[in-house]
Design a protein around this motif. Structure first.
Motif, PDB file in Angstrom:
ATOM      1  N   ILE A  84     -14.570  20.152   0.235  1.00  0.00           N
ATOM      2  CA  ILE A  84     -14.621  19.969   1.690  1.00  0.00           C
ATOM      3  C   ILE A  84     -14.279  21.275   2.410  1.00  0.00           C
ATOM      4  O   ILE A  84     -14.910  21.624   3.416  1.00  0.00           O
ATOM      5  CB  ILE A  84     -13.657  18.849   2.131  1.00  0.00           C
ATOM      6  CG1 ILE A  84     -14.162  17.488   1.642  1.00  0.00           C
ATOM      7  CG2 ILE A  84     -13.490  18.835   3.655  1.00  0.00           C
ATOM      8  CD1 ILE A  84     -13.176  16.358   1.869  1.00  0.00           C
ATOM      9  N   ALA A  85     -13.275  21.992   1.899  1.00  0.00           N
ATOM     10  CA  ALA A  85     -12.840  23.231   2.571  1.00  0.00           C
ATOM     11  C   ALA A  85     -13.941  24.287   2.606  1.00  0.00           C
ATOM     12  O   ALA A  85     -14.316  24.771   3.681  1.00  0.00           O
ATOM     13  CB  ALA A  85     -11.567  23.770   1.917  1.00  0.00           C
ATOM     14  N   VAL A 146      -4.015  31.765 -12.664  1.00  0.00           N
ATOM     15  CA  VAL A 146      -5.365  32.331 -12.619  1.00  0.00           C
ATOM     16  C   VAL A 146      -5.855  32.349 -11.182  1.00  0.00           C
ATOM     17  O   VAL A 146      -6.360  33.366 -10.684  1.00  0.00           O
ATOM     18  CB  VAL A 146      -6.344  31.523 -13.498  1.00  0.00           C
ATOM     19  CG1 VAL A 146      -7.777  32.009 -13.302  1.00  0.00           C
ATOM     20  CG2 VAL A 146      -5.949  31.626 -14.972  1.00  0.00           C
ATOM     21  N   TRP A 147      -5.698  31.193 -10.485  1.00  0.00           N
ATOM     22  CA  TRP A 147      -6.086  31.124  -9.068  1.00  0.00           C
ATOM     23  C   TRP A 147      -5.302  32.128  -8.245  1.00  0.00           C
ATOM     24  O   TRP A 147      -5.891  32.907  -7.484  1.00  0.00           O
ATOM     25  CB  TRP A 147      -5.832  29.714  -8.508  1.00  0.00           C
ATOM     26  CG  TRP A 147      -5.541  29.752  -7.036  1.00  0.00           C
ATOM     27  CD1 TRP A 147      -6.421  30.054  -6.035  1.00  0.00           C
ATOM     28  CD2 TRP A 147      -4.262  29.570  -6.415  1.00  0.00           C
ATOM     29  NE1 TRP A 147      -5.770  30.052  -4.811  1.00  0.00           N
ATOM     30  CE2 TRP A 147      -4.455  29.763  -5.025  1.00  0.00           C
ATOM     31  CE3 TRP A 147      -2.986  29.249  -6.878  1.00  0.00           C
ATOM     32  CZ2 TRP A 147      -3.401  29.643  -4.102  1.00  0.00           C
ATOM     33  CZ3 TRP A 147      -1.949  29.126  -5.965  1.00  0.00           C
ATOM     34  CH2 TRP A 147      -2.167  29.337  -4.598  1.00  0.00           C
ATOM     35  N   TYR A 186     -12.707  30.213  -5.039  1.00  0.00           N
ATOM     36  CA  TYR A 186     -12.229  29.703  -6.324  1.00  0.00           C
ATOM     37  C   TYR A 186     -12.531  28.208  -6.434  1.00  0.00           C
ATOM     38  O   TYR A 186     -12.962  27.725  -7.489  1.00  0.00           O
ATOM     39  CB  TYR A 186     -10.721  29.954  -6.457  1.00  0.00           C
ATOM     40  CG  TYR A 186     -10.082  29.265  -7.636  1.00  0.00           C
ATOM     41  CD1 TYR A 186     -10.047  29.868  -8.892  1.00  0.00           C
ATOM     42  CD2 TYR A 186      -9.508  27.998  -7.491  1.00  0.00           C
ATOM     43  CE1 TYR A 186      -9.464  29.230  -9.980  1.00  0.00           C
ATOM     44  CE2 TYR A 186      -8.925  27.347  -8.568  1.00  0.00           C
ATOM     45  CZ  TYR A 186      -8.905  27.966  -9.807  1.00  0.00           C
ATOM     46  OH  TYR A 186      -8.333  27.328 -10.886  1.00  0.00           O
ATOM     47  N   ILE A 187     -12.313  27.473  -5.349  1.00  0.00           N
ATOM     48  CA  ILE A 187     -12.605  26.034  -5.339  1.00  0.00           C
ATOM     49  C   ILE A 187     -14.082  25.787  -5.620  1.00  0.00           C
ATOM     50  O   ILE A 187     -14.444  24.881  -6.375  1.00  0.00           O
ATOM     51  CB  ILE A 187     -12.197  25.411  -3.993  1.00  0.00           C
ATOM     52  CG1 ILE A 187     -10.669  25.375  -3.862  1.00  0.00           C
ATOM     53  CG2 ILE A 187     -12.763  23.995  -3.853  1.00  0.00           C
ATOM     54  CD1 ILE A 187     -10.177  24.870  -2.510  1.00  0.00           C
ATOM     55  N   VAL A 188     -14.939  26.609  -5.014  1.00  0.00           N
ATOM     56  CA  VAL A 188     -16.382  26.456  -5.237  1.00  0.00           C
ATOM     57  C   VAL A 188     -16.702  26.585  -6.721  1.00  0.00           C
ATOM     58  O   VAL A 188     -17.461  25.785  -7.285  1.00  0.00           O
ATOM     59  CB  VAL A 188     -17.180  27.497  -4.428  1.00  0.00           C
ATOM     60  CG1 VAL A 188     -18.662  27.438  -4.807  1.00  0.00           C
ATOM     61  CG2 VAL A 188     -17.019  27.260  -2.937  1.00  0.00           C
ATOM     62  N   VAL A 237      -6.559  23.400  -3.010  1.00  0.00           N
ATOM     63  CA  VAL A 237      -6.762  24.057  -4.307  1.00  0.00           C
ATOM     64  C   VAL A 237      -5.885  23.454  -5.403  1.00  0.00           C
ATOM     65  O   VAL A 237      -6.248  23.469  -6.578  1.00  0.00           O
ATOM     66  CB  VAL A 237      -6.495  25.580  -4.193  1.00  0.00           C
ATOM     67  CG1 VAL A 237      -5.008  25.875  -3.996  1.00  0.00           C
ATOM     68  CG2 VAL A 237      -7.029  26.309  -5.423  1.00  0.00           C
ATOM     69  N   PHE A 238      -4.743  22.872  -5.042  1.00  0.00           N
ATOM     70  CA  PHE A 238      -3.817  22.343  -6.041  1.00  0.00           C
ATOM     71  C   PHE A 238      -4.369  21.124  -6.779  1.00  0.00           C
ATOM     72  O   PHE A 238      -3.824  20.717  -7.794  1.00  0.00           O
ATOM     73  CB  PHE A 238      -2.470  22.027  -5.384  1.00  0.00           C
ATOM     74  CG  PHE A 238      -1.737  23.268  -4.935  1.00  0.00           C
ATOM     75  CD1 PHE A 238      -0.998  24.017  -5.837  1.00  0.00           C
ATOM     76  CD2 PHE A 238      -1.830  23.715  -3.632  1.00  0.00           C
ATOM     77  CE1 PHE A 238      -0.351  25.173  -5.431  1.00  0.00           C
ATOM     78  CE2 PHE A 238      -1.187  24.871  -3.216  1.00  0.00           C
ATOM     79  CZ  PHE A 238      -0.440  25.601  -4.118  1.00  0.00           C
ATOM     80  N   TRP A 239      -5.447  20.557  -6.262  1.00  0.00           N
ATOM     81  CA  TRP A 239      -6.086  19.430  -6.928  1.00  0.00           C
ATOM     82  C   TRP A 239      -7.230  19.887  -7.847  1.00  0.00           C
ATOM     83  O   TRP A 239      -7.953  19.054  -8.379  1.00  0.00           O
ATOM     84  CB  TRP A 239      -6.613  18.436  -5.910  1.00  0.00           C
ATOM     85  CG  TRP A 239      -5.549  17.509  -5.412  1.00  0.00           C
ATOM     86  CD1 TRP A 239      -5.210  16.290  -5.917  1.00  0.00           C
ATOM     87  CD2 TRP A 239      -4.670  17.722  -4.290  1.00  0.00           C
ATOM     88  NE1 TRP A 239      -4.174  15.737  -5.193  1.00  0.00           N
ATOM     89  CE2 TRP A 239      -3.820  16.596  -4.186  1.00  0.00           C
ATOM     90  CE3 TRP A 239      -4.503  18.764  -3.368  1.00  0.00           C
ATOM     91  CZ2 TRP A 239      -2.852  16.472  -3.196  1.00  0.00           C
ATOM     92  CZ3 TRP A 239      -3.538  18.644  -2.390  1.00  0.00           C
ATOM     93  CH2 TRP A 239      -2.721  17.520  -2.310  1.00  0.00           C
ATOM     94  N   THR A 240      -7.391  21.180  -8.026  1.00  0.00           N
ATOM     95  CA  THR A 240      -8.508  21.678  -8.841  1.00  0.00           C
ATOM     96  C   THR A 240      -8.073  22.254 -10.183  1.00  0.00           C
ATOM     97  O   THR A 240      -8.916  22.641 -10.983  1.00  0.00           O
ATOM     98  CB  THR A 240      -9.289  22.779  -8.082  1.00  0.00           C
ATOM     99  OG1 THR A 240      -8.460  23.947  -7.941  1.00  0.00           O
ATOM    100  CG2 THR A 240      -9.740  22.288  -6.719  1.00  0.00           C
ATOM    101  N   PHE A 241      -6.785  22.316 -10.441  1.00  0.00           N
ATOM    102  CA  PHE A 241      -6.322  22.994 -11.649  1.00  0.00           C
ATOM    103  C   PHE A 241      -6.577  22.191 -12.923  1.00  0.00           C
ATOM    104  O   PHE A 241      -6.697  22.753 -13.997  1.00  0.00           O
ATOM    105  CB  PHE A 241      -4.835  23.337 -11.533  1.00  0.00           C
ATOM    106  CG  PHE A 241      -4.526  24.255 -10.382  1.00  0.00           C
ATOM    107  CD1 PHE A 241      -5.367  25.309 -10.078  1.00  0.00           C
ATOM    108  CD2 PHE A 241      -3.415  24.057  -9.590  1.00  0.00           C
ATOM    109  CE1 PHE A 241      -5.100  26.159  -9.007  1.00  0.00           C
ATOM    110  CE2 PHE A 241      -3.135  24.899  -8.529  1.00  0.00           C
ATOM    111  CZ  PHE A 241      -3.978  25.945  -8.232  1.00  0.00           C
TER     112      PHE A 241
END
Length: 263
Positions: A84-85, A146-147, A186-188, A237-241
């Motif tokens: 979404i971001a 890494v992020w 990074y999210i993408v 981003v914390f939901w993508t790790f």
């Protein structure tokens, strides 16, 4: 991969890229505050030093044999909704390009320079940070680092603008915004599984930024929405790790253990 990933390899490539781009930029003779003045300054300034950086990155990635891991995530983010971001960033780009740019003030030469600038920025800065550097860090540190490291060094890349004539406060602001933008890119990668889409969004963002700065239109809402989107990325981003299927292997192992015990 010809060379096994090591964290220091990514750092060395990052340093080499920054040095090459900064050095060629100085030798171009175009001051930082004149980059977006005309098509001529675009070509003699950022397009030139970004092209030099692209050559370095292509050689480095090929020698290392890292094209596949640099461009693709084998395991995507477990959650897709954080996209979404960066999607809001894409909306901000559309708003700016349709209502935030006075296209009558952009001639053919300037447009050509903008297109090359956007393509090179997206390719270079994504490949060196969320491609090569990311690959070198994985397996050494946890994904959260890494992020953080890739986004922080992406922000730090912009510190060189201080030595190109930009004042300290705008440089610090630019570094902070770059960190947020890097988080969105990074999210993408994590959600889509491909660095290519991050390159496209990144290139379009810089293309739009230069276009708005050179020929501002009637609507200035686009950049504000983009900043809001980047701030949201820092939360999302914390939901993508964690990756898809991460819990499958332990679960299957546990089932196998129970069956073995039962047998």
């Amino acid at each position: 991969m010809r060379v096994a990933p090591r964290w220091w390899i990514g750092i060395l490539v990052w340093i080499a890229y920054v040095v090459v781009v900064f050095t060629v930029g100085l030798l171009s003779g175009v001051p930082y505050d004149q980059y977006g003045d005309s098509g001529d300054t675009l070509f003699r300034g950022p397009v030139l030093f970004l092209a030099a950086g692209a050559v370095l990155l292509v050689i480095a990635t090929s020698v290392l044999g890292w094209w596949k891991p640099a461009l693709r995530d084998e395991r995507r983010s477990r959650h897709a909704w954080p996209i979404i971001a960066p999607a809001l960033m894409a909306v901000a780009i559309v708003i700016s390009l349709t209502a935030g740019v006075d296209w009558s003030g952009i001639d053919g030469g300037y447009l050509a320079g903008l297109l090359l600038l956007g393509a090179l920025v997206g390719f270079n800065e994504e490949l060196v940070t969320r491609g090569i550097l990311l690959t070198s860090l994985r397996g050494t540190v946890r994904e959260v680092w890494v992020w953080f490291t890739t986004s922080a060094l992406f922000g730090l890349m912009h510190a060189t603008n201080l030595f190109s004539g930009q004042d300290l406060l705008p440089t610090l602001q630019q570094m902070g915004i770059a960190f947020l933008g890097g988080t969105a890119f990074y999210i993408v990668r994590r959600v889509s599984g491909s660095l290519i889409w991050a390159m496209v969004l990144h290139g379009a963002w810089d293309f739009t930024t230069f276009a708005v700065g050179h020929a501002p239109g009637a609507v200035a809402f686009g950049p504000l929405l983009g900043t809001i989107a980047q701030a949201l990325a820092l939360v999302f981003v914390f939901w993508t790790f964690r990756s898809k299927g991460e819990d499958a292997a332990p679960a299957e192992s546990a089932v196998g253990t129970v069956r073995t015990s039962a047998g």
